[in-house]
Design a protein around this motif. Structure first.
Motif, PDB file in Angstrom:
ATOM      1  N   ARG A  47       0.852  -1.188   0.000  1.00 30.64           N
ATOM      2  CA  ARG A  47       0.000   0.000   0.000  1.00 30.64           C
ATOM      3  C   ARG A  47       0.889   1.240   0.000  1.00 30.64           C
ATOM      4  O   ARG A  47       1.810   1.363   0.819  1.00 30.64           O
ATOM      5  CB  ARG A  47      -0.897   0.005   1.236  1.00 30.64           C
ATOM      6  N   ALA A  48       0.624   2.139  -0.919  1.00 36.68           N
ATOM      7  CA  ALA A  48       1.374   3.393  -0.985  1.00 36.68           C
ATOM      8  C   ALA A  48       0.701   4.425  -0.087  1.00 36.68           C
ATOM      9  O   ALA A  48      -0.490   4.695  -0.236  1.00 36.68           O
ATOM     10  CB  ALA A  48       1.431   3.901  -2.418  1.00 36.68           C
ATOM     11  N   LEU A  49       1.479   5.001   0.825  1.00 39.36           N
ATOM     12  CA  LEU A  49       0.925   6.006   1.739  1.00 39.36           C
ATOM     13  C   LEU A  49       1.216   7.429   1.274  1.00 39.36           C
ATOM     14  O   LEU A  49       0.402   8.326   1.513  1.00 39.36           O
ATOM     15  CB  LEU A  49       1.493   5.811   3.151  1.00 39.36           C
ATOM     16  N   ALA A  50       2.367   7.651   0.626  1.00 40.70           N
ATOM     17  CA  ALA A  50       2.722   9.009   0.198  1.00 40.70           C
ATOM     18  C   ALA A  50       3.896   8.958  -0.760  1.00 40.70           C
ATOM     19  O   ALA A  50       4.708   8.020  -0.722  1.00 40.70           O
ATOM     20  CB  ALA A  50       3.080   9.884   1.402  1.00 40.70           C
ATOM     21  N   VAL A  51       3.990   9.965  -1.610  1.00 36.01           N
ATOM     22  CA  VAL A  51       5.186  10.162  -2.436  1.00 36.01           C
ATOM     23  C   VAL A  51       6.009  11.278  -1.807  1.00 36.01           C
ATOM     24  O   VAL A  51       5.482  12.126  -1.074  1.00 36.01           O
ATOM     25  CB  VAL A  51       4.828  10.510  -3.898  1.00 36.01           C
ATOM     26  N   THR A  52       7.307  11.258  -2.085  1.00 34.53           N
ATOM     27  CA  THR A  52       8.228  12.127  -1.344  1.00 34.53           C
ATOM     28  C   THR A  52       8.600  13.410  -2.070  1.00 34.53           C
ATOM     29  O   THR A  52       9.584  14.056  -1.709  1.00 34.53           O
ATOM     30  CB  THR A  52       9.523  11.351  -1.030  1.00 34.53           C
ATOM     31  N   SER A  58       7.168  17.242  -4.071  1.00 36.63           N
ATOM     32  CA  SER A  58       6.262  18.338  -3.705  1.00 36.63           C
ATOM     33  C   SER A  58       4.893  18.262  -4.368  1.00 36.63           C
ATOM     34  O   SER A  58       3.945  18.893  -3.910  1.00 36.63           O
ATOM     35  CB  SER A  58       6.917  19.684  -4.043  1.00 36.63           C
ATOM     36  N   GLN A  59       4.781  17.498  -5.462  1.00 36.99           N
ATOM     37  CA  GLN A  59       3.491  17.361  -6.153  1.00 36.99           C
ATOM     38  C   GLN A  59       3.174  15.891  -6.382  1.00 36.99           C
ATOM     39  O   GLN A  59       4.070  15.049  -6.470  1.00 36.99           O
ATOM     40  CB  GLN A  59       3.540  18.087  -7.502  1.00 36.99           C
ATOM     41  N   ARG A  60       1.887  15.579  -6.473  1.00 38.16           N
ATOM     42  CA  ARG A  60       1.485  14.201  -6.762  1.00 38.16           C
ATOM     43  C   ARG A  60       2.013  13.791  -8.135  1.00 38.16           C
ATOM     44  O   ARG A  60       2.203  14.634  -9.016  1.00 38.16           O
ATOM     45  CB  ARG A  60      -0.033  14.060  -6.718  1.00 38.16           C
ATOM     46  N   VAL A  61       2.230  12.501  -8.297  1.00 36.25           N
ATOM     47  CA  VAL A  61       2.803  12.011  -9.551  1.00 36.25           C
ATOM     48  C   VAL A  61       1.717  11.340 -10.390  1.00 36.25           C
ATOM     49  O   VAL A  61       0.804  10.695  -9.848  1.00 36.25           O
ATOM     50  CB  VAL A  61       3.966  11.037  -9.289  1.00 36.25           C
ATOM     51  N   PRO A 119      -1.202  10.768  -1.845  1.00 35.93           N
ATOM     52  CA  PRO A 119      -0.822  12.141  -1.457  1.00 35.93           C
ATOM     53  C   PRO A 119       0.686  12.303  -1.324  1.00 35.93           C
ATOM     54  O   PRO A 119       1.440  11.321  -1.290  1.00 35.93           O
ATOM     55  CB  PRO A 119      -1.511  12.316  -0.102  1.00 35.93           C
ATOM     56  N   THR A 120       1.129  13.545  -1.239  1.00 36.48           N
ATOM     57  CA  THR A 120       2.538  13.836  -0.971  1.00 36.48           C
ATOM     58  C   THR A 120       2.784  13.776   0.538  1.00 36.48           C
ATOM     59  O   THR A 120       1.848  13.783   1.340  1.00 36.48           O
ATOM     60  CB  THR A 120       2.914  15.231  -1.475  1.00 36.48           C
ATOM     61  N   MET A 121       4.050  13.715   0.904  1.00 37.82           N
ATOM     62  CA  MET A 121       4.381  13.761   2.332  1.00 37.82           C
ATOM     63  C   MET A 121       3.944  15.091   2.932  1.00 37.82           C
ATOM     64  O   MET A 121       3.509  15.150   4.089  1.00 37.82           O
ATOM     65  CB  MET A 121       5.885  13.559   2.523  1.00 37.82           C
ATOM     66  N   PHE A 162       9.075  18.043   3.072  1.00 41.21           N
ATOM     67  CA  PHE A 162       9.666  16.717   2.854  1.00 41.21           C
ATOM     68  C   PHE A 162       9.703  16.478   1.351  1.00 41.21           C
ATOM     69  O   PHE A 162       8.721  16.068   0.748  1.00 41.21           O
ATOM     70  CB  PHE A 162       8.817  15.647   3.548  1.00 41.21           C
ATOM     71  N   ASP A 163      10.851  16.751   0.747  1.00 38.52           N
ATOM     72  CA  ASP A 163      10.996  16.662  -0.712  1.00 38.52           C
ATOM     73  C   ASP A 163      12.295  15.942  -1.026  1.00 38.52           C
ATOM     74  O   ASP A 163      13.365  16.545  -1.084  1.00 38.52           O
ATOM     75  CB  ASP A 163      10.981  18.065  -1.324  1.00 38.52           C
ATOM     76  N   ILE A 164      12.206  14.637  -1.200  1.00 41.12           N
ATOM     77  CA  ILE A 164      13.377  13.796  -1.420  1.00 41.12           C
ATOM     78  C   ILE A 164      13.126  12.904  -2.629  1.00 41.12           C
ATOM     79  O   ILE A 164      12.059  12.298  -2.745  1.00 41.12           O
ATOM     80  CB  ILE A 164      13.679  12.928  -0.177  1.00 41.12           C
TER      81      ILE A 164
END
Length: 315
Positions: A211-216, A218-221, A228-230, A238-240
């Motif tokens: 399960r994906a909880l968030a991407v790291t 600044s914007q959704r992919v 959602p984003t972090m 949180f932008d990594i």
């Protein structure tokens, strides 16, 4: 008059040499084995650049020592544009992880261009009770959490360390030899979470095993539009991501690095490169040498702060 004429000819030689470049094959050193993400991203660009720059670009894989063997080779190469490095963001992470390095990642190279940016995604087993990042934070208050990574000093590990620092909760890092074994243990529940690159994690997400909880970033992919984003999940700033770029030896003439950047940017606009990058979750960039130089310094500062905050002692 003869002296002035000779002086004029000498002054013109660098420009003439740059205009004639390239007049023989070029070597792109990839400091990882064939078939990995850095190799794939770089080979696609090398093939397209060969069509427009007028010479073959030969990919030379020199794996070992977290990319430092290949980087050492390029740092010592002649600064004439005929040898350059294709590397991942680990290039600017290594200086803060390893105490002794034979090259300086910032002083011994001339940045050419950023090729691509690949987000990381925070994933948990499908069986995990955590449906959101905040659920995961709450879990960490009641039970110990272990997070996996594709290896020590990887962007995946440092994303986990940053998450650990931001939450203030104890979490144990479990390094693996690559994403594949880490994801296998994550699916099996041996570890509770992982920040992984999209190319390797997305198939597990699509199949319902993770399960994906968030991407790291600044914007959704586009590949995971409902994730959602972090920042949206309560972690602003949180932008990594993992990213890839090209570097030449220090002292390479600006006209040559500009030409390499120009042809790399052309390659990144080709439909087959765009489609294959998209299948990996990679976003083409194609920055100028000046912009990539600034990006290198900013990323180096970011990773230094993450490593320091995590209390990682250079090896």
């Amino acid at each position: 008059m003869l002296a002035l004429a000779c002086a004029g000819m000498t002054a013109a030689m660098p420009a003439d040499a740059a205009d004639a470049y390239p007049n023989r094959p070029i070597t792109m050193v990839v400091p990882y084995p064939p078939g990995g993400p850095t190799d794939i991203v770089s080979r696609l660009v090398a093939a397209e650049m060969s069509k427009t720059i007028g010479q073959n670009i030969i990919v030379d894989n020199r794996p070992g020592a977290s990319g430092m063997i290949g980087a050492d080779l390029v740092a010592r190469a002649a600064p004439d544009g005929y040898t350059f490095l294709a590397n991942a963001s680990l290039h600017v992470i290594n200086p803060y992880i390893y105490r002794s390095m034979r090259h300086d990642a910032f002083k011994d190279f001339t940045p050419i261009t950023q090729l691509a940016d690949v987000p990381l995604v925070l994933v948990v087993p499908q069986s995990s009770p955590a449906k959101t990042v905040q659920d995961l934070v709450a879990m960490g208050k009641t039970q110990p959490l272990n997070f996996g990574s594709a290896g020590s000093a990887s962007a995946q590990q440092l994303a986990g360390e940053s998450f650990k620092t931001r939450t203030g909760q104890p979490m144990q890092h479990v390094p693996y030899k690559g994403s594949a074994p880490a994801l296998t243990d994550l699916v099996g529940g041996q570890i509770q979470l992982m920040f992984d690159s999209m190319p390797s994690a997305t198939p597990f997400i699509k199949s319902g095993k993770l399960r994906a909880l968030a991407v790291t970033v600044s914007q959704r992919v586009p590949e995971l539009p409902d994730v959602p984003t972090m920042a949206e999940s309560g972690f602003p700033g949180f932008d990594i991501s993992t990213w890839y770029g090209l570097w030449a030896p220090k002292g390479t003439p600006p006209a040559i690095t500009a030409k390499l950047a120009e042809h790399a940017a052309l390659a990144l606009k080709q439909p087959n490169v765009i489609s294959q990058y998209a299948s990996m979750g990679a976003k083409p960039v194609g920055s100028s040498p000046a912009d990539f130089a600034r990006f290198n310094l900013a990323e180096g500062q970011k990773w230094r702060e993450i490593v320091t905050a995590a209390g990682i002692v250079p090896q």
